[in-house]
Enzyme design. Sequence first.
Site, mmCIF file in Angstrom:
data_model
loop_
_atom_site.group_PDB
_atom_site.id
_atom_site.type_symbol
_atom_site.label_atom_id
_atom_site.label_comp_id
_atom_site.label_asym_id
_atom_site.label_seq_id
_atom_site.Cartn_x
_atom_site.Cartn_y
_atom_site.Cartn_z
ATOM 1 N N LEU A 86 0.815 -1.226 0.000
ATOM 2 C CA LEU A 86 0.000 0.000 0.000
ATOM 3 C C LEU A 86 0.845 1.271 0.000
ATOM 4 O O LEU A 86 1.887 1.350 0.647
ATOM 5 C CB LEU A 86 -0.915 -0.006 1.232
ATOM 6 C CG LEU A 86 -1.874 -1.203 1.321
ATOM 7 C CD1 LEU A 86 -2.693 -1.144 2.611
ATOM 8 C CD2 LEU A 86 -2.802 -1.279 0.109
ATOM 9 N N GLN B 254 -5.306 -12.418 -13.101
ATOM 10 C CA GLN B 254 -5.180 -11.205 -13.915
ATOM 11 C C GLN B 254 -3.749 -10.990 -14.425
ATOM 12 O O GLN B 254 -3.452 -9.998 -15.078
ATOM 13 C CB GLN B 254 -5.690 -9.969 -13.170
ATOM 14 C CG GLN B 254 -4.805 -9.478 -12.033
ATOM 15 C CD GLN B 254 -5.468 -8.337 -11.278
ATOM 16 O OE1 GLN B 254 -6.503 -8.505 -10.649
ATOM 17 N NE2 GLN B 254 -4.878 -7.146 -11.337
ATOM 18 N N GLY C 110 -1.577 6.417 -2.742
ATOM 19 C CA GLY C 110 -2.685 6.293 -3.697
ATOM 20 C C GLY C 110 -3.795 5.437 -3.106
ATOM 21 O O GLY C 110 -4.975 5.823 -3.099
ATOM 22 N N HIS C 111 -3.417 4.266 -2.577
ATOM 23 C CA HIS C 111 -4.401 3.391 -1.929
ATOM 24 C C HIS C 111 -5.046 4.113 -0.740
ATOM 25 O O HIS C 111 -6.258 4.039 -0.534
ATOM 26 C CB HIS C 111 -3.735 2.119 -1.402
ATOM 27 C CG HIS C 111 -3.096 1.257 -2.455
ATOM 28 N ND1 HIS C 111 -1.734 1.048 -2.513
ATOM 29 C CD2 HIS C 111 -3.632 0.531 -3.462
ATOM 30 C CE1 HIS C 111 -1.471 0.229 -3.516
ATOM 31 N NE2 HIS C 111 -2.589 -0.102 -4.116
#
Length: 287
Positions: free
Chosen positions: A33, A61, A36-37
């Site tokens: 983290l 993904q 931004g998070h």
Amino acid sequence: MEIIRIPKIMQETSKTHCLRGKSIGFVPTMGALHEGHLSLIRRSKSENDITVVSIFVNPIQFGHNEDLSNYPRDMEGDIEKLKSEDVDTLFSPDVMPMYPHGFSTYINVRDLSDKLCGVFRPGHFDGVATVVSKLFNVVKPRRAYFGQKDFQQTVVIKKMVEDLNMDVEMVTCPTVREGDGLAMSSRNVYLSQDEREAAAVIYKTLISASELMKTGNPKPEDIKRHMRDMLKTEPLISEIQYAGVYDSETLDELNEFKKQNLFAIAVKMGKTRLIDNMFVEALNTKL
Ligand code: AMP
């Protein structure tokens, strides 16, 4: 902060919150983290009774030649950050309960998933859409928070939510940047010091392209050429995957400006793939 690792327990916990009339804000992440998070988490906390953050490095993904095995992980550091943000619940499942043997249901958001990053990461957005729908079913959020940095992800998930009548409000939050403008990303730790300094050219290119909009009467192709020329001045950029002006709904490249235009870039610096984008308004008020 409650830490839940079993999907069924997370689901029961969320059900109880919902029955009590509590709104759940949800921030899905892959961990490592950064600010931004944390900006997404703060927004969720300000708008909901309960905030749930998930940390799950979603194997489906990642492409075969991508960085799944060495994706940055820092669970202890992440837990400290989440505690200091006063997050209610961390949901951090193992891979097996998320994808047990025989798992066979995948979501494909057609067309949108195959453009921009999808060209270079085939199957990536199927993995994203599948895990986000699973997480929505488990966490039962009223609102879910995503970053504009991964703009295509927000477009794909919004379309999935709409097409599948999911009862979740999508909130897109602005990109948080380092002092020199580089968009924060867990993957920035892969950059060597030289690459890290050079990476500032991506944001500088977006800014310079947006300035160009104010001069003369450029066409999207002029902006695209300007962006590519500027990126090419940086020798540490090993590949320009895309750079140009796109429709923010269809993600198609634009030949004529609209009122809101998506300027977007994806490059490789050595082995590290970096993306960024910016919305730029056309000055022609007739649009
Ligand atoms: P990730 O852990 O990279 O999957 O990201 C989890 C969420 O955080 C996604 O919605 C991202 O778009 C968002 N995010 C990542 N980097 C930033 C950033 N620099 N500013 C704002 N949001 C971000």
